[in-house]
Design an enzyme around this catalytic site. Structure first.
Site, PDB file in Angstrom:
ATOM      1  N   THR A  19       0.813  -1.219   0.000  1.00 26.97           N
ATOM      2  CA  THR A  19       0.000   0.000   0.000  1.00 26.97           C
ATOM      3  C   THR A  19       0.846   1.268   0.000  1.00 26.97           C
ATOM      4  OG1 THR A  19      -1.801  -1.105   1.146  1.00 26.97           O
ATOM      5  CG2 THR A  19      -1.728   1.265   1.369  1.00 26.97           C
ATOM      6  N   THR A  99       1.621  -4.697   4.015  1.00 24.83           N
ATOM      7  CA  THR A  99       1.431  -5.126   5.404  1.00 24.83           C
ATOM      8  C   THR A  99       0.793  -6.513   5.525  1.00 24.83           C
ATOM      9  OG1 THR A  99      -0.745  -4.069   5.592  1.00 24.83           O
ATOM     10  CG2 THR A  99       1.195  -2.746   6.205  1.00 24.83           C
TER      11      THR A  99
HETATM   12  N1  ASP Z   1      -2.622  -5.514   0.249  1.00 24.26           N
HETATM   13  C1  ASP Z   1      -1.539  -4.657   0.729  1.00 24.26           C
HETATM   14  C2  ASP Z   1      -0.270  -5.473   0.734  1.00 24.26           C
HETATM   15  O1  ASP Z   1      -0.043  -6.242   1.618  1.00 24.26           O
HETATM   16  C3  ASP Z   1      -1.861  -4.159   2.090  1.00 24.26           C
HETATM   17  C4  ASP Z   1      -0.874  -3.189   2.668  1.00 24.26           C
HETATM   18  O2  ASP Z   1       0.216  -2.990   2.195  1.00 24.26           O
HETATM   19  O3  ASP Z   1      -1.230  -2.596   3.729  1.00 24.26           O
HETATM   20  O4  ASP Z   1       0.497  -5.371  -0.203  1.00 24.26           O
END
Ligand code: ASP
Length: 348
Positions: A19, A99
């Site tokens: 993200t 994340t």
């Molecule tokens: N879907 C994203 C990922 O893990 C979520 C994030 O980065 O917060 O790449």
């Protein structure tokens, strides 16, 4: 001890996706290009007092940044190798990661980069860089400050205001999106300063001789280790369907509470059969902050008798990545079992 000139080297920042670097598309958020320029511009706009706290920086961006929900053990391996190759020329490394599976990558890196003599700090963001209310810059600043601290000699996760041991970290919700249920934070942001807490076990990872284990995960990246979470009524035939497949070489069982499983002889026999075929089986608790002691209850004794290893207080992320790691190394079963039960990177 860290090399004396460590402080003169830049910190390497690797953007692999998530993200933090995403942009809006017609299909929702997706990894965007040109992240290095966007981040450099944002950092250059910080007040001088905040810039002064940051180390010299080199940003390297993946040619194909991903949503971390698509990461596989092959990605963990690539990242481990890239960091291992870059470490001698850098004071530390920051990995910008999605994340969703950040805790898995951080745990895997801890096993690949055992004895690392400088900081490897993984972070990301809940909202994209530049979007309203984004936590991206705050997290980047925190990670950079910790990545320039020679006293930090391990893989850690910097997120929100906290620094956590990588192999102890788990994702939860909210802006402080990570916790380490069985280990206190290694550090924290206090009044804008990144403070390390030496009393919280930093020393157990300091002053080690690096002995990186960059095993080939390719053979295991295609389903070699399965994760079986018990549910009331789970059947032996269901477990057997996973474990009898010859491509499966190991399994992480997520069992009840302190280490219990149904008192079902057929189910326990399925585990024992897998063990007799040389598969590596381990158990952790499916309680979010639980730990297991196999054999404390009669309901758990059967697991121990079937040859299932106790994961103690390991997170599922650490236990799973450790199984992958040990199965990828050229070790015999006894040595794999011995290492699983030992603490390799402060994970148990
Ligand atoms: N879907 C994203 C990922 O893990 C979520 C994030 O980065 O917060 O790449």
């Amino acid at each position: 001890m860290p090399t004396p000139n460590l402080i003169d080297q830049p910190v390497l920042m690797l953007y692999v996706g998530g993200t933090i670097g995403m942009v809006e598309t017609t299909r929702g958020l997706a990894p965007g290009s040109d992240f290095s320029r966007r981040l450099s511009t944002a950092l250059a706009r910080l007040p001088a007092s905040r810039q002064a706290k940051l180390p010299d920086l080199v940003i390297r961006e993946s040619a194909h940044p991903i949503d971390s929900s698509s990461a596989t053990p092959a990605d963990w391996q690539r990242l481990g190798s890239e960091i291992a190759a870059a470490l001698p020329q850098h004071a530390g490394v920051v990995v910008l990661h999605g994340t969703d599976t950040l805790a898995w990558s951080a745990s895997s890196l801890a096993f690949q980069l055992q004895g690392v003599d400088r900081p490897v700090v993984v972070t990301g963001a809940m909202r994209p860089l530049g979007s309203e209310g984004s936590d991206a810059l705050d997290n980047v600043e925190l990670a950079l400050q910790f990545a320039a601290r020679p006293a930090l000699q391990e893989v850690a996760v910097a997120f929100g205001n906290r620094l956590l041991r990588g192999a102890r970290s788990r994702k939860v919700a909210g802006r402080e999106a990570f916790v380490s249920p069985h280990h206190p934070p290694l550090g924290e942001r206090i009044d804008g300063e990144a403070m390390l807490f030496p009393a919280h076990g930093l020393a157990i990872q300091q002053g080690k001789t690096p002995h990186f284990e960059l095993a080939d995960y390719a053979g295991l990246a295609e389903g070699g280790v399965v994760r079986i979470v018990l549910w009331p009524g789970i059947q032996a035939w269901q477990v057997a369907a996973w474990l009898e497949d010859r491509r499966v070489r190991g399994a992480l069982l997520e069992v009840w509470g302190g280490g219990n499983a149904p008192d079902d002889p057929c189910l326990l026999a399925a585990f024992a059969r897998a063990r007799s075929e040389g598969k590596l089986l381990a158990a952790v608790s499916q309680c979010p902050a639980g730990g297991v002691t196999l054999g404390r209850y009669a309901a758990g004794m059967g697991l121990a008798e079937a040859g299932v290893l106790s994961g103690d207080t390991m997170t599922p992320e650490a236990a799973y990545t450790k199984l992958v790691h040990l199965l990828a190394l050229p070790l015999d079963d006894d040595e794999r079992r011995r290492r699983f039960l030992a603490s390799l990177a402060g994970e148990r």
